[in-house]
Scaffold this motif. Sequence first.
Motif, PDB file in Angstrom:
ATOM      1  N   GLY A   1       0.857  -1.242  -0.126  1.00 43.61           N
ATOM      2  CA  GLY A   1      -0.057   0.063   0.112  1.00 43.61           C
ATOM      3  C   GLY A   1       0.965   1.171  -0.003  1.00 43.61           C
ATOM      4  N   ASP A   2       1.921   1.062   0.345  1.00 45.56           N
ATOM      5  CA  ASP A   2       3.006   2.370   0.415  1.00 45.56           C
ATOM      6  C   ASP A   2       4.110   2.011  -0.589  1.00 45.56           C
ATOM      7  N   ASP A   3       3.618   1.529  -1.914  1.00 40.52           N
ATOM      8  CA  ASP A   3       4.832   1.228  -3.027  1.00 40.52           C
ATOM      9  C   ASP A   3       5.282   2.553  -3.358  1.00 40.52           C
ATOM     10  N   HIS A   4       6.702   2.492  -3.437  1.00 37.42           N
ATOM     11  CA  HIS A   4       7.377   3.824  -3.640  1.00 37.42           C
ATOM     12  C   HIS A   4       8.790   3.257  -4.337  1.00 37.42           C
ATOM     13  N   GLY A   5       9.086   4.289  -5.370  1.00 38.83           N
ATOM     14  CA  GLY A   5      10.423   3.930  -6.099  1.00 38.83           C
ATOM     15  C   GLY A   5      11.331   5.010  -5.438  1.00 38.83           C
ATOM     16  N   LEU A   6      12.645   5.245  -6.080  1.00 35.05           N
ATOM     17  CA  LEU A   6      13.326   6.208  -5.603  1.00 35.05           C
ATOM     18  C   LEU A   6      12.932   7.653  -6.012  1.00 35.05           C
ATOM     19  N   GLY A   7      12.117   8.111  -4.878  1.00 35.56           N
ATOM     20  CA  GLY A   7      11.658   9.654  -5.079  1.00 35.56           C
ATOM     21  C   GLY A   7      10.072   9.370  -5.513  1.00 35.56           C
ATOM     22  N   PHE A   8       9.842   8.570  -6.524  1.00 39.32           N
ATOM     23  CA  PHE A   8       8.253   8.473  -7.017  1.00 39.32           C
ATOM     24  C   PHE A   8       7.647   7.868  -6.131  1.00 39.32           C
ATOM     25  N   GLU A   9       6.397   8.097  -5.814  1.00 36.07           N
ATOM     26  CA  GLU A   9       5.065   7.358  -5.501  1.00 36.07           C
ATOM     27  C   GLU A   9       4.685   6.368  -6.593  1.00 36.07           C
ATOM     28  N   LEU A  10       4.391   5.135  -6.206  1.00 34.91           N
ATOM     29  CA  LEU A  10       3.819   4.117  -7.303  1.00 34.91           C
ATOM     30  C   LEU A  10       2.217   3.657  -6.736  1.00 34.91           C
ATOM     31  N   ASN A  11       1.547   3.332  -7.677  1.00 39.14           N
ATOM     32  CA  ASN A  11       0.429   2.471  -7.328  1.00 39.14           C
ATOM     33  C   ASN A  11      -0.414   3.191  -6.418  1.00 39.14           C
ATOM     34  N   GLN A  12      -0.931   4.376  -6.434  1.00 42.56           N
ATOM     35  CA  GLN A  12      -1.437   5.150  -5.581  1.00 42.56           C
ATOM     36  C   GLN A  12      -2.894   5.524  -6.172  1.00 42.56           C
ATOM     37  N   LEU A  13      -3.937   4.710  -5.936  1.00 41.49           N
ATOM     38  CA  LEU A  13      -5.062   4.979  -6.839  1.00 41.49           C
ATOM     39  C   LEU A  13      -6.036   6.088  -6.032  1.00 41.49           C
ATOM     40  N   TRP A  14      -5.694   6.503  -5.158  1.00 42.30           N
ATOM     41  CA  TRP A  14      -6.449   7.436  -4.370  1.00 42.30           C
ATOM     42  C   TRP A  14      -6.129   8.997  -5.105  1.00 42.30           C
ATOM     43  N   TYR A  15      -5.032   9.115  -5.912  1.00 38.52           N
ATOM     44  CA  TYR A  15      -5.129  10.264  -6.910  1.00 38.52           C
ATOM     45  C   TYR A  15      -4.707   9.669  -8.282  1.00 38.52           C
ATOM     46  N   MET A  16      -4.287   8.637  -8.817  1.00 38.18           N
ATOM     47  CA  MET A  16      -3.928   8.014 -10.065  1.00 38.18           C
ATOM     48  C   MET A  16      -5.138   7.701 -10.518  1.00 38.18           C
ATOM     49  N   GLY A  17      -6.250   7.413  -9.814  1.00 35.96           N
ATOM     50  CA  GLY A  17      -7.467   6.973 -10.511  1.00 35.96           C
ATOM     51  C   GLY A  17      -7.630   5.922 -11.563  1.00 35.96           C
ATOM     52  N   GLY A  18      -8.136   6.116 -12.553  1.00 31.14           N
ATOM     53  CA  GLY A  18      -8.042   5.075 -13.616  1.00 31.14           C
ATOM     54  C   GLY A  18      -6.712   4.750 -14.651  1.00 31.14           C
ATOM     55  N   LEU A  19      -5.774   5.389 -14.276  1.00 32.89           N
ATOM     56  CA  LEU A  19      -4.507   5.280 -14.779  1.00 32.89           C
ATOM     57  C   LEU A  19      -3.574   4.415 -13.870  1.00 32.89           C
ATOM     58  N   ASN A  20      -4.278   4.181 -12.690  1.00 28.12           N
ATOM     59  CA  ASN A  20      -3.249   3.460 -11.452  1.00 28.12           C
ATOM     60  C   ASN A  20      -2.761   2.032 -12.147  1.00 28.12           C
ATOM     61  N   SER A  21      -1.622   1.571 -11.781  1.00 22.44           N
ATOM     62  CA  SER A  21      -0.965   0.481 -11.983  1.00 22.44           C
ATOM     63  C   SER A  21       0.031   0.221 -10.976  1.00 22.44           C
ATOM     64  N   THR A  22       0.666  -0.869 -10.894  1.00 23.89           N
ATOM     65  CA  THR A  22       2.016  -1.017 -10.149  1.00 23.89           C
ATOM     66  C   THR A  22       3.008  -0.322 -10.343  1.00 23.89           C
ATOM     67  N   VAL A  23       2.954   0.349 -11.859  1.00 23.21           N
ATOM     68  CA  VAL A  23       4.329   0.918 -12.241  1.00 23.21           C
ATOM     69  C   VAL A  23       3.841   2.469 -12.759  1.00 23.21           C
ATOM     70  N   THR A  24       2.768   2.811 -12.258  1.00 21.96           N
ATOM     71  CA  THR A  24       2.264   4.097 -12.553  1.00 21.96           C
ATOM     72  C   THR A  24       3.069   4.944 -11.460  1.00 21.96           C
ATOM     73  N   ALA A  25       3.664   6.158 -11.743  1.00 20.60           N
ATOM     74  CA  ALA A  25       4.397   7.104 -10.877  1.00 20.60           C
ATOM     75  C   ALA A  25       3.943   8.418 -10.955  1.00 20.60           C
ATOM     76  N   GLY A  26       4.020   8.820  -9.666  1.00 22.25           N
ATOM     77  CA  GLY A  26       3.796  10.299  -9.444  1.00 22.25           C
ATOM     78  C   GLY A  26       4.087  10.950  -8.313  1.00 22.25           C
TER      79      GLY A  26
END
Length: 557
Positions: free
Chosen positions: A328-353
């Motif tokens: 639930g706290d997926d995180h790359g090096l700096g980027f958050e990953l896989n956060q449906l609460w603001y990524m909406g329909g673009l969400n996936s395990t590799v969606t970053a933001g």
Amino acid sequence: MASAHPDSGRFDRSKEGFAPASTVLHEAPPEQVGLDPEPLRDADRQLTEWTQDDAVDGHPLFSGAVGMLVHGGKIVDTHATGEAVRYADGEGTELPESEQVPMRPDTIFDMASVTKLFTSIAVMQLVQDGQVELDAPVARYLPEFGVNGKQSITVEQLLTHTSGLEPFLLLWQDWPDKQSRIKAVMDVAPENEPGSTYTYSDLNLITLGVLVERLTGSTLDQVVTERITAPLGMSDTGFNPPASKLDRIAATEFQSDPDRGMVRGEVHDENAWSLGGVAGHAGVFSTARDMAVLGQAMLNGGTYDGTRVLSEDSVRAMFTNYNLDFPGDDHGLGFELNQLWYMGGLNSTVTAGHTGYSGTSFVLDPKSRSIAILLSNRVHPSREWGSINVARQAWATALSRSMAVLPAKGRSYWFSALGDDSTATLTTQPLTPSGRYVSVRFSAFVDNESADPLVLESSTDGVTWETVPLHAKGAGAPREATPFLAGTGHRSWWSVRAELPSTENLTLRWRFTTDGNYTARGVSLDDIRVIDTEGALVDGERHPEAFSAIGFALHSR
């Protein structure tokens, strides 16, 4: 107009790897890249509605916003709405109309915590240059940091918010000057054992900002300008924007403690303000167009318009989940990953933001090579006016729904794009099957959270319903029998089957129910067949009229 590429505008055909390095931004109508423009127009209207006086609790959701959507390097939507400056005080007293400043596409926003991405990119540049090792203790580069239990904290742990440091300190209030405030961060003891928990912390990025300055011999704002924004041509992005651009800067909050009045042109975050407007966690100002350039550079693998700011390996690391131990706290090096609460329909395990407290969000979807940017001044005039997560989700989801999902079979399928707290049903007529068992076969394309289940139910009286266990096959499908179907990011049709005892007056219904939060793209059903020993009781492909639909509609894309 025909799509420029057979995969353009497709949500159900995920792309692998980076976009071509030659991809640069151009404006284009959504139809040119195979998108349905209607979800985008709906999202534009919704953003405007949220700026109205009584949008929520007697006030706007935000004073104004600029949204930008990009697909395949094409800017398919830019929408500016509301006011960049609207209020005179923290109580919401509106300025005279002649003194209000409307939003425009090139309005400059306080990006708040999106600044953390710029600091992280600067760190990764040092990593790829061999000046920093991710698994090295931070104290190797900042000896003063290695006190009070922080000796083992690594650079990676700061980037992934697993250092154990607390979320923030009131630097602006409890320490008298910049030197003492930085020392407070260096001296602070961890709240938790390093590596044992995920705790989002401004202190992690403040520390990394100091690290960047120490190793480069330059201030963080100089590093960001010289190594990131200037090479990429992001001319409206940086710390402490000049007074000459004030007329384009959105106001943020009216602050009385500290006594700053209506903040405009200075960073909203009090700690960053107390550090001179330049800090690793907050302070960058930018526009939607500039952020789109940064986003495209990342989707391109670290390069844009002939200029490389990161290696492909560095970008991969920034888009790789290092927090597998903290679901639930997926995180790359700096980027958050896989956060449906603001990524909406673009969400996936590799969606970053990332998001920013001032009302900003930045979403990169490598699977569809899409970017969703929503910049608002939601704290104008007061942070107490609430969250804009509903708008963040809706903006990103609009782009996902504009992309096509082609039918699993035939020319159409049943689609439901529910909002929060809603239910959709697709119901058969009462059936009279032969034999002992009935077999149900259908295809499902689900993009929903687990709290928004798609279930198959059976009834003999149309009043009492029982859940039918499902067996699904396909990318991301559950391995065992399941009472419901849910999931985001797999973007493929599942083949689903179910068996249930034969009874008279058997009615089947597919029910999709959402809770009060986090709506994704939605669910689709196709090729529905109900079979007994005599043959097909229901053939959804040939007879879609055999269903009673509430909240589902036939779609062809």
